[in-house]
Write a protein that holds these residues in place. Structure first.
Motif, PDB file in Angstrom:
ATOM      1  N   ALA A  27       0.817  -1.219   0.000  1.00  0.00           N
ATOM      2  CA  ALA A  27       0.000   0.000   0.000  1.00  0.00           C
ATOM      3  C   ALA A  27       0.848   1.265   0.000  1.00  0.00           C
ATOM      4  N   ILE A  28       2.090   1.152   0.459  1.00  0.00           N
ATOM      5  CA  ILE A  28       2.988   2.306   0.463  1.00  0.00           C
ATOM      6  C   ILE A  28       4.339   1.887  -0.099  1.00  0.00           C
ATOM      7  N   THR A  64       3.002  10.934  -0.779  1.00  0.00           N
ATOM      8  CA  THR A  64       2.437  12.033  -1.561  1.00  0.00           C
ATOM      9  C   THR A  64       1.060  12.355  -0.978  1.00  0.00           C
ATOM     10  N   PRO A  65       0.475  13.477  -1.346  1.00  0.00           N
ATOM     11  CA  PRO A  65      -0.894  13.753  -0.888  1.00  0.00           C
ATOM     12  C   PRO A  65      -1.872  12.640  -1.264  1.00  0.00           C
ATOM     13  N   GLU A  66      -1.682  12.031  -2.423  1.00  0.00           N
ATOM     14  CA  GLU A  66      -2.557  10.945  -2.856  1.00  0.00           C
ATOM     15  C   GLU A  66      -2.402   9.717  -1.953  1.00  0.00           C
ATOM     16  N   VAL A  67      -1.166   9.402  -1.598  1.00  0.00           N
ATOM     17  CA  VAL A  67      -0.913   8.267  -0.706  1.00  0.00           C
ATOM     18  C   VAL A  67      -1.529   8.537   0.667  1.00  0.00           C
ATOM     19  N   LEU A  68      -1.382   9.757   1.157  1.00  0.00           N
ATOM     20  CA  LEU A  68      -1.985  10.099   2.448  1.00  0.00           C
ATOM     21  C   LEU A  68      -3.494   9.923   2.408  1.00  0.00           C
ATOM     22  N   ASP A  69      -4.130  10.333   1.317  1.00  0.00           N
ATOM     23  CA  ASP A  69      -5.583  10.162   1.177  1.00  0.00           C
ATOM     24  C   ASP A  69      -5.964   8.681   1.224  1.00  0.00           C
TER      25      ASP A  69
END
Length: 73
Positions: free
Chosen positions: A37-38, A54-59
């Motif tokens: 997932a990361i 990234t912001p997308e990964v944080l979301d």
């Protein structure tokens, strides 16, 4: 001004820094890493893991947190 310990200028987080940012335990970070997932980069000299965030990964990770059922006593 305090430095962000465990966070590189180009957006990589240490395991503990990412766990703290998301309010989860480090074993949750390990689980997400093992499930792909990361994105993780391991330093071959020190065996430290760094996670590209990234912001997308944080979301995506925050959505995973929201989906975990709350245990009631």
């Amino acid at each position: 001004m305090a430095k962000n310990v465990g966070i590189t200028p180009d957006g990589y987080y240490s395991t503990s820094a990412l766990a703290k940012k998301l309010g989860v335990g480090i074993h949750t970070i390990y689980y997400w890493r093992d499930k792909g997932a990361i994105e993780v980069i391991q330093n071959p000299d020190s065996h430290l893991c760094w996670y590209k965030v990234t912001p997308e990964v944080l979301d995506i990770l925050r959505e995973k947190i929201r989906r975990v059922p709350v245990q009631q006593e």
